[in-house]
Scaffold this active site. Structure first.
Site, PDB file in Angstrom:
ATOM      1  N   GLU A  19      36.571 -23.240  -4.622  1.00 55.76           N
ATOM      2  CA  GLU A  19      35.425 -22.528  -5.191  1.00 55.76           C
ATOM      3  C   GLU A  19      35.225 -21.139  -4.577  1.00 55.76           C
ATOM      4  OE1 GLU A  19      31.895 -25.064  -6.154  1.00 55.76           O
ATOM      5  OE2 GLU A  19      32.946 -26.507  -4.895  1.00 55.76           O
ATOM      6  N   SER A 147      31.395 -27.455  -8.829  1.00 59.03           N
ATOM      7  CA  SER A 147      31.770 -26.537  -9.913  1.00 59.03           C
ATOM      8  C   SER A 147      32.685 -27.169 -10.950  1.00 59.03           C
ATOM      9  CB  SER A 147      32.434 -25.268  -9.356  1.00 59.03           C
ATOM     10  OG  SER A 147      31.529 -24.521  -8.588  1.00 59.03           O
ATOM     11  N   TYR A 213      30.882 -20.690 -15.672  1.00 57.36           N
ATOM     12  CA  TYR A 213      31.055 -19.367 -15.081  1.00 57.36           C
ATOM     13  C   TYR A 213      31.706 -18.305 -15.974  1.00 57.36           C
ATOM     14  CZ  TYR A 213      30.156 -22.117 -10.899  1.00 57.36           C
ATOM     15  OH  TYR A 213      29.590 -22.958  -9.981  1.00 57.36           O
ATOM     16  N   ARG A 252      19.771 -27.811  -6.071  1.00 60.22           N
ATOM     17  CA  ARG A 252      19.705 -28.078  -7.510  1.00 60.22           C
ATOM     18  C   ARG A 252      20.111 -29.518  -7.754  1.00 60.22           C
ATOM     19  NH1 ARG A 252      24.028 -25.536  -9.752  1.00 60.22           N
ATOM     20  NH2 ARG A 252      24.848 -27.480 -10.579  1.00 60.22           N
ATOM     21  N   ASP A 254      21.181 -32.290 -10.698  1.00 58.34           N
ATOM     22  CA  ASP A 254      21.691 -32.430 -12.063  1.00 58.34           C
ATOM     23  C   ASP A 254      21.481 -33.854 -12.552  1.00 58.34           C
ATOM     24  OD1 ASP A 254      22.560 -29.810 -11.803  1.00 58.34           O
ATOM     25  OD2 ASP A 254      24.593 -30.394 -11.216  1.00 58.34           O
ATOM     26  N   GLU A 267      24.143 -35.567  -9.474  1.00 59.03           N
ATOM     27  CA  GLU A 267      24.475 -35.052  -8.151  1.00 59.03           C
ATOM     28  C   GLU A 267      23.445 -34.031  -7.701  1.00 59.03           C
ATOM     29  OE1 GLU A 267      27.745 -31.954  -7.962  1.00 59.03           O
ATOM     30  OE2 GLU A 267      28.260 -32.941  -9.865  1.00 59.03           O
ATOM     31  N   ASN A 269      23.288 -30.335  -5.581  1.00 58.51           N
ATOM     32  CA  ASN A 269      24.018 -29.193  -5.039  1.00 58.51           C
ATOM     33  C   ASN A 269      23.137 -28.538  -3.980  1.00 58.51           C
ATOM     34  OD1 ASN A 269      26.458 -28.610  -7.082  1.00 58.51           O
ATOM     35  ND2 ASN A 269      24.702 -29.390  -8.204  1.00 58.51           N
ATOM     36  N   GLY A 273      25.152 -22.229  -7.199  1.00 58.28           N
ATOM     37  CA  GLY A 273      25.659 -20.922  -7.587  1.00 58.28           C
ATOM     38  C   GLY A 273      24.544 -19.894  -7.718  1.00 58.28           C
TER      39      GLY A 273
END
Length: 305
Positions: A19, A147, A213, A252, A254, A267, A269, A273
């Site tokens: 990443e 990612s 992205y 974050r 999800d 999950e 994070n 990002g």
């Protein structure tokens, strides 16, 4: 806190994982935002120089914009604690648990937090039996990557072994997870505040690396369109999932909302990002926060122990 009160700030970016390119973009945004706010912020790539340079160059605080292994898994967090340098995001335990999708799921299951059924895969797995037990389609992913790196959606049992072969290139532990059809959502967390939920839609097979992205046809729904009471319920669940993994600072979460309206946590994070396609800045802007205000707030929440 006054911007100058942070002292000299290192923005950790790049690193040496799959990443890296995303991290460089995130770090560039954070660096620009902090400087806009008047913070004495500097680029620091751990793949180019050792962490001892943080002390030698008298940095007072670190903003972690590293993604993936060595950045989100507790490794750099432990090194920074050893150096006595305050840093953004979750601590060693929270970072390690959130990065490890298998152990995160085990914690959630033990606490009654809904997460899709899963199994660990190995080269000798009976892939047909796994597909039969979990049901198709399946998501196959490295246990400790972010990612969507190395991830595949499997619709037929015969394709499961190939998906495993892709994922194992990134992690020796690979997870197969029951695919949940429905509404994909994400919740940014800033301190004890859960930001507005964002709905995600992509014409691709799933919300993969390109959708996150590179592509411009991913659709982000903000407000997410759920009734306010339902959104608040899901925000509280996301905060509970975040806390269950001992996460803190910002991050974050999800999740999926299936067609029956039931939530399923995917999950957490711990260093999300911060690119021009990223979701936490998007949710913060919806509340009227600029990138500079967001990054300063994250820096205010840095762990000082």
């Amino acid at each position: 806190m006054n911007a100058r009160g942070f002292g000299k700030v290192a923005v950790l970016l790049g690193g040496k994982t799959a990443e890296r390119e995303v991290s460089l973009k995130s770090g560039a945004m954070v660096l620009a935002a902090l400087r806009e706010a008047g913070v004495d912020a500097h680029r620091f790539d751990p793949s180019e120089r050792g962490l001892q340079a943080l002390m030698d160059e008298r940095f007072a605080r670190a903003f972690i914009a590293l993604h993936g292994r060595f950045g989100e898994d507790g490794t750099v967090q432990g090194a920074l604690e050893f150096l006595g340098l305050p840093y953004t995001g979750s601590g060693v335990l929270g970072s390690a648990l959130a990065m490890d999708k298998v152990r995160a799921k085990l914690v959630w299951q033990a606490m009654g937090i809904p997460t899709p059924p899963h199994e660990l895969l190995a080269a000798g797995s009976d892939f047909g039996a796994v597909a039969q037990r979990l049901g198709l389609p399946l998501m196959v992913k490295p246990a400790s990557e972010g990612s969507s790196v190395g991830m595949s959606k499997v619709r037929e049992a015969d394709a499961l072994e190939e998906a495993y072969a892709l994922a194992v290139n990134y992690d020796r532990r690979v997870i197969a997870e029951k695919f949940i059809a429905g509404m994909e959502l994400t919740a940014g967390i800033l301190g004890r505040t859960v930001l507005p939920l964002i709905g995600l839609e992509t014409p691709r097979d799933f919300y993969d690396y390109d959708a996150k992205y590179l592509r411009d046809d991913t659709r982000y729904t903000l407000p997410c369109g759920l009734p306010p009471a339902k959104e608040r319920e899901l925000q509280q669940l996301c905060l509970e999932a975040f806390d269950a993994l001992d996460c803190s600072g910002w991050g974050r979460v999800d999740l999926m909302l299936d067609r029956a309206g039931r939530p399923w946590l995917l999950e957490v994070n711990t260093a999300p990002g911060m690119t021009d396609h990223s979701l936490v800045p998007m949710a913060a802007r919806h509340l009227g926060m600029s990138n500079a205000q967001l990054c300063v707030r994250i820096l205010e929440l840095a762990r000082v122990e």
